[in-house]
Design a protein around this motif. Structure first.
Motif, short mmCIF file in Angstrom:
data_model
loop_
_atom_site.label_atom_id
_atom_site.label_comp_id
_atom_site.label_asym_id
_atom_site.label_seq_id
_atom_site.Cartn_x
_atom_site.Cartn_y
_atom_site.Cartn_z
N ASP A 403 -20.97 -14.17 13.65
CA ASP A 403 -21.01 -15.49 13.00
C ASP A 403 -22.33 -15.73 12.29
N VAL A 404 -23.42 -15.31 12.91
CA VAL A 404 -24.76 -15.50 12.33
C VAL A 404 -25.63 -14.31 12.72
N ALA A 405 -26.41 -13.81 11.77
CA ALA A 405 -27.47 -12.84 12.07
C ALA A 405 -28.80 -13.49 11.71
N VAL A 406 -29.78 -13.33 12.59
CA VAL A 406 -31.05 -14.04 12.45
C VAL A 406 -32.21 -13.05 12.44
N ALA A 458 -31.86 -24.59 13.68
CA ALA A 458 -32.17 -24.96 12.30
C ALA A 458 -33.29 -25.98 12.25
N GLU A 459 -33.27 -26.94 13.18
CA GLU A 459 -34.35 -27.95 13.22
C GLU A 459 -35.68 -27.31 13.60
N ILE A 460 -35.63 -26.35 14.50
CA ILE A 460 -36.86 -25.63 14.85
C ILE A 460 -37.42 -24.95 13.61
N ASP A 461 -36.55 -24.28 12.88
CA ASP A 461 -36.97 -23.60 11.66
C ASP A 461 -37.58 -24.58 10.67
N ALA A 462 -36.92 -25.70 10.47
CA ALA A 462 -37.37 -26.67 9.47
C ALA A 462 -38.62 -27.41 9.90
N ARG A 477 -24.86 -15.54 6.88
CA ARG A 477 -23.67 -16.32 7.23
C ARG A 477 -24.00 -17.70 7.81
N MET A 478 -25.23 -18.15 7.68
CA MET A 478 -25.55 -19.55 8.00
C MET A 478 -26.45 -20.10 6.90
N LEU A 495 -25.97 -28.18 7.23
CA LEU A 495 -25.93 -26.90 7.93
C LEU A 495 -24.47 -26.48 8.05
N TYR A 496 -24.19 -25.24 7.67
CA TYR A 496 -22.82 -24.75 7.77
C TYR A 496 -22.83 -23.23 7.81
N LEU A 497 -21.71 -22.66 8.22
CA LEU A 497 -21.54 -21.22 8.22
C LEU A 497 -20.70 -20.80 7.02
N THR A 498 -20.74 -19.50 6.74
CA THR A 498 -19.88 -18.96 5.69
C THR A 498 -19.12 -17.76 6.25
N ASP A 499 -17.97 -17.50 5.69
CA ASP A 499 -17.24 -16.30 6.09
C ASP A 499 -17.65 -15.14 5.19
N ALA A 500 -16.99 -14.00 5.35
CA ALA A 500 -17.35 -12.80 4.59
C ALA A 500 -17.21 -13.01 3.08
N ASP A 501 -16.36 -13.96 2.69
CA ASP A 501 -16.16 -14.24 1.27
C ASP A 501 -17.09 -15.34 0.75
N GLY A 502 -17.90 -15.92 1.63
CA GLY A 502 -18.82 -16.97 1.21
C GLY A 502 -18.26 -18.36 1.30
#
Length: 650
Positions: A403-406, A458-462, A477-478, A495-502
């Motif tokens: 789902d997400v790679a960080v 995401a809030e930590i990052d921001a 994918r995020m 904030l949202y995720l994307t699938d393999a097609d974006g």
């Protein structure tokens, strides 16, 4: 380390037989001025050979120990009593680190260039206690000339009281064999010098696999200085410190050390990769730093005053660019070590170091870009995408999509230049650590986080990563948008995720999502809770929602073997289409653009600043309101008290 001397019986006996001197050097005779020359490095990170990178906005070939040796030799021609020092993190940064335990390349090469004293940095612990102990033993067994290792704040007494663990005992034995000390005394011409080593608090926080306990660095240096003053007669006190300097002086560990231990004349400051154009001076103590990766070498000329203290009269950070000659003997030794890497490490992965994985026409972000500009960067994009690719194309892929790679910025060690991208280049870009299998290279792990925890991340990052820039996140994918002008912990606006097609996928708070990162990033997650004083908490889980206690339990394996992060990047590079038909993959044009993975909304509009407050904003606002209310009540009470006193006075 003061309590460690019972392991050094021979040295103790020697010290008992030696004449004892008390006090520091007396005031110099009139007109007499002692001088000292020092060459220093730190954070060389296995960059024993020259390399190409973007530096000061230009692509340059620079660095390497053969060029450092040229500088050292030149200084020693001017003054044969020149002292060469290093302040730690001499390992972890290039492919030669993969033979760290067996060959001790970095420590032996420090000896080759004439370094007389070094200390340990946090990355010396990356290969765990066994790796560090093995490295020290291998260095000793090599018979090469080696630098002394000094480190004054290992708390052996506390560990002995608890009972030494297996890893601690390995280090105790190897420290004893190598004769690691709190400090060393050196005679350089007519100058008698004490060199102390210390390991900083932040360095310890950045060493999750370190098994040693440490005393407070400032207090340990104070005690060591007191011991030196009581038992030795020295002209000059130097500390090689792996603690660092920071923009915030109140948190700048080596500045705190300088102010707390004024007897120190010079601090060679490693860890933060600082490049100080001029020394930082507090009282009579100067702090110097030269930056990372052998890009420059520091030189200091000091002169003693009549009161016994010292002034820096010359200070230079000497660049190691391609115009500087390489010492032939030193380069030959570097080449011999590099030749071992293919057979002893890369053959296991089916690579050679100079193997071309892809051809590149894209200008990728630099490490400086990642530090200075908090936004999406194509360097983070390609590495995080590589994690997704490698996991979903592994030989025994379980069919559960990522789902997400960080990728945190602190794990990225170099950029990719236009031209051929080799295995060496890829490893250097992610040259950290070791897995549970004992094989160099951090493996990938997969954990599960709730949607709510993704929002917290995401809030930590921001909000937090401007204060801890190594924690900036780059994701596959995020996607997020944030406004840096909004209230802290309420900066994320989308904030949202994307699938393999974006395509956009909304995040559900209670749903578990599969997240892939490297092992080191997982081990450092506790720093998030610590930095936020427990307000922000992320609890990685297994797929069934059970909390993970040991991140080594969730290492991703392919056919029983750990999937290394650097190997994931190499596989991804080699998978690109061959767009020019020459049989070699080409980095796609996709990475020449940004894709909204981290969009910055630079707006001070009141509506933009206040819309959609989250729970943290509500908490902070409520706390601020309570403080204001309390202050108002105190003021009101004070006014009433003053009026009452005045009435009584009438």
């Amino acid at each position: 380390m003061r309590h460690y001397r019972k392991y050094l019986t021979g040295l103790l006996l020697a010290s008992m037989l030696a004449p004892q001197f008390v006090g520091t050097t007396a005031v110099l005779a009139e007109g007499q001025k002692k001088e000292a020359d020092i060459v220093f490095t730190h954070d060389t990170h296995s960059h024993v050979d020259s390399f190409c990178t973007v530096y000061e906005g230009e692509t340059k070939e620079l660095g390497g120990f053969a060029r450092i040796k040229t500088i050292v030799d030149e200084k020693k021609r001017e003054n044969p009593d020149t002292l060469v020092l290093d302040a730690g993190d001499f390992s972890m940064g290039t492919l030669v680190q993969t033979i760290y335990e067996q060959e001790a390349v970095e420590l032996r090469m420090l000896g080759e260039i004439g370094c007389e004293v070094t200390t340990l940095g946090n990355h010396e612990f990356d290969f765990r206690s066994k790796g560090l102990a093995g490295m020290l033993n291998s260095a000793k067994e090599s018979g090469d000339v080696l630098p002394e290792v000094v480190l004054c704040n290992v708390d052996w007494e506390a560990m002995e009281q608890q009972g030494l663990g297996e890893g601690q005992q390995l280090l105790a034995d190897s420290f004893a064999d190598y004769e690691v000390k709190d400090y060393v005394i050196l005679e350089k011409g007519d100058v008698r010098m004490a060199v102390i080593g210390v390991f900083g608090s932040d360095a310890l926080a950045c060493a999750p696999t370190c098994e040693l306990l440490f005393e407070d660095p400032v207090e340990a240096v104070k005690e060591t200085v007191a011991e030196i003053k009581e038992t030795e007669d020295v002209d000059l006190m130097i500390c090689v410190s792996h603690s660092g300097t920071w923009e915030d002086e109140s948190k700048s560990e080596d500045e705190i050390l300088a102010k707390s231990v004024p007897e120190l004349d010079l601090i060679v400051s490693g860890h933060t990769h600082s490049e100080l154009a001029e020394p930082i001076v507090h009282g009579n103590t100067a702090i110097v730093s030269v930056g990372e990766y052998t890009k420059r070498v520091g030189t200091v000329h000091m002169q003693q005053r009549e009161d016994g203290r010292w002034d820096i009269t010359q200070y230079e950070l000497v660049p190691t660019y391609s115009g500087l000659a390489q010492d032939a003997d030193t380069q030959a030794k570097v080449d011999s070590f590099k030749a071992m890497v293919d057979s002893q490490y890369l053959a296991e992965f089916g690579y050679t170091s100079e193997q071309v994985l892809a051809q590149n026409d894209i200008v990728f972000s630099t490490l400086q870009d990642l530090e200075l500009v908090h936004t999406e960067h194509n360097l983070g994009d390609i590495i995080s995408d590589a994690y997704v690719y490698a996991v979903e194309n592994a030989g025994d892929y379980n069919g559960v999509p990522v789902d997400v790679a960080v990728v945190p910025s602190g794990t990225i060690r170099d950029t990719y230049l236009p031209g051929d991208i080799t295995v060496d280049d890829v490893f250097t870009s992610f040259s950290l650590g070791i897995g549970a299998d004992g094989v160099p290279g951090y493996p990938l792990i997969d954990v599960y986080l709730t949607g709510k925890e993704l929002k917290t991340a995401a809030e930590i990052d921001a909000s937090v990563s401007d204060y801890m820039k190594t924690a900036r996140l780059y994701c596959s994918r995020m996607c997020m948008s944030y406004n840096p002008h909004r209230m802290i912990l309420n900066k994320v606006t989308d904030l949202y995720l994307t699938d393999a097609d974006g395509s956009r996928i909304e995040i559900e708070d209670d749903k578990l999502y599969r997240v892939v990162a490297d092992l080191y990033s997982g081990q450092m997650l506790s720093a998030v809770t610590d930095m936020s004083y427990g307000i922000l908490s992320i609890i990685p889980k297994y797929a069934d929602g059970t909390p993970i206690e040991d991140f080594e339990d969730v290492i991703i394996k392919e056919n029983g073997r750990e999937l290394k992060a650097w190997d994931a990047i190499a596989r991804y590079m080699a998978s690109f289409p061959d767009s020019d038909g020459d049989g070699i993959a080409n980095v796609p044009e996709y990475y020449g653009e940004l894709h909204g993975r981290k969009a910055v909304e630079d707006s001070r509009n009141i509506v933009s600043l206040l819309k959609n407050p989250n729970k943290y904003a509500v908490m902070i606002t409520a706390a601020a309101a309570a403080v204001i209310l309390l202050a108002a009540l105190l003021i009101l009470l004070a006014v009433k008290t003053v009026r009452r006193i005045r009435r009584k006075g009438r």
